[in-house]
Design a protein around this motif. Sequence first.
Motif, PDB file in Angstrom:
ATOM      1  N   UNK A  52       0.849  -1.193   0.000  1.00  0.00           N
ATOM      2  CA  UNK A  52       0.000   0.000   0.000  1.00  0.00           C
ATOM      3  C   UNK A  52       0.884   1.242   0.000  1.00  0.00           C
ATOM      4  N   UNK A  53       0.504   2.222  -0.811  1.00  0.00           N
ATOM      5  CA  UNK A  53       1.246   3.484  -0.849  1.00  0.00           C
ATOM      6  C   UNK A  53       2.596   3.383  -1.528  1.00  0.00           C
ATOM      7  N   UNK A  54       2.784   2.413  -2.423  1.00  0.00           N
ATOM      8  CA  UNK A  54       4.075   2.255  -3.109  1.00  0.00           C
ATOM      9  C   UNK A  54       4.421   3.497  -3.924  1.00  0.00           C
ATOM     10  N   UNK A  55       3.422   4.301  -4.296  1.00  0.00           N
ATOM     11  CA  UNK A  55       3.652   5.502  -5.090  1.00  0.00           C
ATOM     12  C   UNK A  55       4.144   6.674  -4.232  1.00  0.00           C
ATOM     13  N   UNK A  56       4.161   6.514  -2.928  1.00  0.00           N
ATOM     14  CA  UNK A  56       4.620   7.570  -2.026  1.00  0.00           C
ATOM     15  C   UNK A  56       6.128   7.486  -1.842  1.00  0.00           C
ATOM     16  N   UNK A  57       6.757   8.622  -1.600  1.00  0.00           N
ATOM     17  CA  UNK A  57       8.202   8.622  -1.320  1.00  0.00           C
ATOM     18  C   UNK A  57       8.494   7.679  -0.167  1.00  0.00           C
ATOM     19  N   UNK A  58       7.663   7.730   0.861  1.00  0.00           N
ATOM     20  CA  UNK A  58       7.784   6.799   1.985  1.00  0.00           C
ATOM     21  C   UNK A  58       6.445   6.099   2.193  1.00  0.00           C
ATOM     22  N   UNK A  59       6.333   4.855   1.749  1.00  0.00           N
ATOM     23  CA  UNK A  59       5.092   4.109   1.987  1.00  0.00           C
ATOM     24  C   UNK A  59       4.858   3.909   3.484  1.00  0.00           C
ATOM     25  N   UNK A  60       3.613   3.687   3.887  1.00  0.00           N
ATOM     26  CA  UNK A  60       3.338   3.421   5.300  1.00  0.00           C
ATOM     27  C   UNK A  60       4.087   2.181   5.789  1.00  0.00           C
ATOM     28  N   UNK A  61       4.452   2.195   7.066  1.00  0.00           N
ATOM     29  CA  UNK A  61       5.117   1.042   7.674  1.00  0.00           C
ATOM     30  C   UNK A  61       4.100  -0.039   8.048  1.00  0.00           C
ATOM     31  N   UNK A  62       2.940   0.384   8.513  1.00  0.00           N
ATOM     32  CA  UNK A  62       1.908  -0.531   8.999  1.00  0.00           C
ATOM     33  C   UNK A  62       0.584  -0.189   8.322  1.00  0.00           C
ATOM     34  N   UNK A  63      -0.130  -1.212   7.898  1.00  0.00           N
ATOM     35  CA  UNK A  63      -1.482  -1.045   7.372  1.00  0.00           C
ATOM     36  C   UNK A  63      -2.406  -1.914   8.223  1.00  0.00           C
ATOM     37  N   UNK A  64      -3.465  -1.312   8.720  1.00  0.00           N
ATOM     38  CA  UNK A  64      -4.437  -2.050   9.515  1.00  0.00           C
ATOM     39  C   UNK A  64      -5.748  -2.101   8.737  1.00  0.00           C
ATOM     40  N   UNK A 107       5.022  13.967  -9.439  1.00  0.00           N
ATOM     41  CA  UNK A 107       6.104  13.619  -8.513  1.00  0.00           C
ATOM     42  C   UNK A 107       6.676  12.232  -8.779  1.00  0.00           C
ATOM     43  N   UNK A 108       6.572  11.714  -9.998  1.00  0.00           N
ATOM     44  CA  UNK A 108       7.095  10.380 -10.320  1.00  0.00           C
ATOM     45  C   UNK A 108       8.599  10.320 -10.031  1.00  0.00           C
ATOM     46  N   UNK A 109       9.068   9.110  -9.712  1.00  0.00           N
ATOM     47  CA  UNK A 109      10.475   8.944  -9.349  1.00  0.00           C
ATOM     48  C   UNK A 109      10.904   7.515  -9.664  1.00  0.00           C
ATOM     49  N   UNK A 110      12.211   7.269  -9.575  1.00  0.00           N
ATOM     50  CA  UNK A 110      12.771   5.936  -9.775  1.00  0.00           C
ATOM     51  C   UNK A 110      13.071   5.316  -8.414  1.00  0.00           C
ATOM     52  N   UNK A 111      12.857   4.007  -8.305  1.00  0.00           N
ATOM     53  CA  UNK A 111      13.125   3.308  -7.047  1.00  0.00           C
ATOM     54  C   UNK A 111      13.350   1.827  -7.322  1.00  0.00           C
ATOM     55  N   UNK A 112      13.999   1.184  -6.387  1.00  0.00           N
ATOM     56  CA  UNK A 112      14.108  -0.266  -6.417  1.00  0.00           C
ATOM     57  C   UNK A 112      12.949  -0.842  -5.603  1.00  0.00           C
ATOM     58  N   UNK A 113      12.739  -2.138  -5.720  1.00  0.00           N
ATOM     59  CA  UNK A 113      11.635  -2.772  -4.994  1.00  0.00           C
ATOM     60  C   UNK A 113      12.020  -3.123  -3.560  1.00  0.00           C
ATOM     61  N   UNK A 114      13.295  -2.957  -3.205  1.00  0.00           N
ATOM     62  CA  UNK A 114      13.718  -3.248  -1.836  1.00  0.00           C
ATOM     63  C   UNK A 114      14.810  -2.264  -1.428  1.00  0.00           C
ATOM     64  N   UNK A 115      14.672  -1.716  -0.221  1.00  0.00           N
ATOM     65  CA  UNK A 115      15.711  -0.896   0.395  1.00  0.00           C
ATOM     66  C   UNK A 115      15.815  -1.325   1.850  1.00  0.00           C
ATOM     67  N   UNK A 116      16.641  -0.647   2.610  1.00  0.00           N
ATOM     68  CA  UNK A 116      16.782  -0.984   4.030  1.00  0.00           C
ATOM     69  C   UNK A 116      15.472  -0.799   4.792  1.00  0.00           C
ATOM     70  N   UNK A 117      14.537  -0.023   4.251  1.00  0.00           N
ATOM     71  CA  UNK A 117      13.224   0.168   4.882  1.00  0.00           C
ATOM     72  C   UNK A 117      12.289  -0.995   4.600  1.00  0.00           C
ATOM     73  N   UNK A 118      12.578  -1.788   3.572  1.00  0.00           N
ATOM     74  CA  UNK A 118      11.729  -2.918   3.229  1.00  0.00           C
ATOM     75  C   UNK A 118      11.312  -2.882   1.770  1.00  0.00           C
ATOM     76  N   UNK A 119      10.182  -3.540   1.492  1.00  0.00           N
ATOM     77  CA  UNK A 119       9.696  -3.675   0.119  1.00  0.00           C
ATOM     78  C   UNK A 119       8.810  -2.513  -0.286  1.00  0.00           C
ATOM     79  N   UNK A 120       8.867  -2.227  -1.573  1.00  0.00           N
ATOM     80  CA  UNK A 120       7.971  -1.283  -2.236  1.00  0.00           C
ATOM     81  C   UNK A 120       7.646  -1.953  -3.567  1.00  0.00           C
ATOM     82  N   UNK A 121       6.402  -2.403  -3.718  1.00  0.00           N
ATOM     83  CA  UNK A 121       6.030  -2.997  -5.001  1.00  0.00           C
ATOM     84  C   UNK A 121       4.530  -2.886  -5.225  1.00  0.00           C
ATOM     85  N   UNK A 122       4.175  -2.397  -6.388  1.00  0.00           N
ATOM     86  CA  UNK A 122       2.780  -2.318  -6.817  1.00  0.00           C
ATOM     87  C   UNK A 122       2.791  -2.285  -8.343  1.00  0.00           C
TER      88      UNK A 122
END
Length: 193
Positions: A52-64, A107-122
Amino acid sequence: MQNEAKSLGWIEVPIRRGDPTVTTLRPTSRDKARRNSLSAQYGMDAQPLHTDGAHLIRPPDIVILIGETPNSTLTRLWQPLRLHDEAIQVPPEKVCHGVFLVHAGADSFFATAYTERGYRYDPGCMTPGDARARQAAAFFADGQKNAIDHHWDQPDMILVIDNALVLHGRASATADPTRELTRVSYHLGEEAP
């Protein structure tokens, strides 16, 4: 629940700019869905595993996710790597180094699917930009066969997802068009960017 989260120092964050931090999720047909949403691409059919929120610079850490009433539409969960006491696994190189274009409007940007913060994939908002990213997309798509199904078969169920380590998706909702879940997303302890 929100008071407990606040007492832990968690900060509520919206998934979309201008939206409230607490939202209701309902299955939506393609023609009625918000532009650039997974519903716009998949409608009532199954949605792929995603962050969730993969399009954000910093996706949420927790989704409830909260299901007040039982429903028959499963939430699918997949943890790409499990941490064991004996060994800490690392993501494949393709996941760490493949470059994606993350579509976030102006605000599009380039990113990898994994960093030290965790996964980002959508797959709805991330386009592979190189061969490793295409391999990473296939890796995530292949994870669907190992996903665990969460059943919303009791009233007032709460599902807490570590959005940095676990991808989730929705099974087909064609037979359950009235399904409703409440979603609240959080950053842990740090101010949102």
